[in-house]
Design an enzyme around this catalytic site. Structure first.
Site, mmCIF file in Angstrom:
data_model
loop_
_atom_site.group_PDB
_atom_site.id
_atom_site.type_symbol
_atom_site.label_atom_id
_atom_site.label_comp_id
_atom_site.label_asym_id
_atom_site.label_seq_id
_atom_site.Cartn_x
_atom_site.Cartn_y
_atom_site.Cartn_z
ATOM 1 N N ILE A 169 -2.430 17.511 -22.181
ATOM 2 C CA ILE A 169 -3.064 17.916 -20.924
ATOM 3 C C ILE A 169 -2.631 16.857 -19.918
ATOM 4 C CG2 ILE A 169 -5.208 18.410 -19.708
ATOM 5 C CD1 ILE A 169 -6.513 18.772 -22.516
ATOM 6 N N ARG A 198 -6.013 9.040 -21.157
ATOM 7 C CA ARG A 198 -5.549 7.668 -21.335
ATOM 8 C C ARG A 198 -4.492 7.300 -20.318
ATOM 9 N NH1 ARG A 198 -3.739 9.373 -26.428
ATOM 10 N NH2 ARG A 198 -5.697 10.452 -26.316
ATOM 11 N N GLY A 251 -1.498 8.854 -18.334
ATOM 12 C CA GLY A 251 -1.971 9.899 -17.437
ATOM 13 C C GLY A 251 -1.980 11.247 -18.116
ATOM 14 N N HIS A 252 -2.544 11.275 -19.327
ATOM 15 C CA HIS A 252 -2.647 12.526 -20.067
ATOM 16 C C HIS A 252 -3.712 12.412 -21.157
ATOM 17 C CE1 HIS A 252 0.272 10.202 -22.495
ATOM 18 N NE2 HIS A 252 -0.306 10.807 -23.521
ATOM 19 N N ALA A 253 -4.020 13.540 -21.755
ATOM 20 C CA ALA A 253 -4.913 13.610 -22.912
ATOM 21 C C ALA A 253 -4.243 14.510 -23.950
ATOM 22 C CB ALA A 253 -6.273 14.191 -22.507
#
Length: 124
Positions: free
Chosen positions: A104, A79, A32-34
């Protein structure tokens, strides 16, 4: 059987950090981030983990289900990881040391970041 990876041969970067995630219950979703700069090579030496990627317009899923299968993820992709089996291990070779400022963690902020990057490219 033998599986391996070599920095700067199997990865387009020098590996600066390796970490692995294990003892995750089946059905758990993580990620749950980039990342803004980080590149990663993901592989699953045991079990089955689904990697869901999004670029702000499309999404795709890659199942890591064999020890000799890996996924290269560049910067600017959202992702999420979904554990399909107990005992699954996700190994990550990373291009950079840990830097919280590279993350992020909010999807709306990710979309804003992607839109800014696209407008920078179209302005050039």
């Amino acid at each position: 059987n033998l599986s391996f990876l070599e920095a700067e041969v199997d990865t387009p970067f020098q590996i600066k950090r390796i970490y692995y995630i294990y003892d995750v219950p089946t059905g758990t979703q993580r990620g749950g981030h980039a990342h803004k700069r980080l590149q990663q090579l993901l592989f699953c030496p045991n079990g089955v983990i689904d990697i869901i990627l999004a670029d702000g317009e499309e999404s795709a899923s890659v199942m890591l289900d064999r020890p000799n299968k890996a996924l290269l993820i560049g910067p600017g992709l959202w992702r999420e990881m979904l554990w399909h089996t107990g005992g699954a291990v996700l190994c990550v070779a990373a291009s950079e040391h840990y830097d919280e400022n590279d993350y992020i963690r909010d999807y709306d902020a990710f979309l804003e970041y992607i839109n800014e990057k696209h407008s920078e490219v179209s302005d050039d």
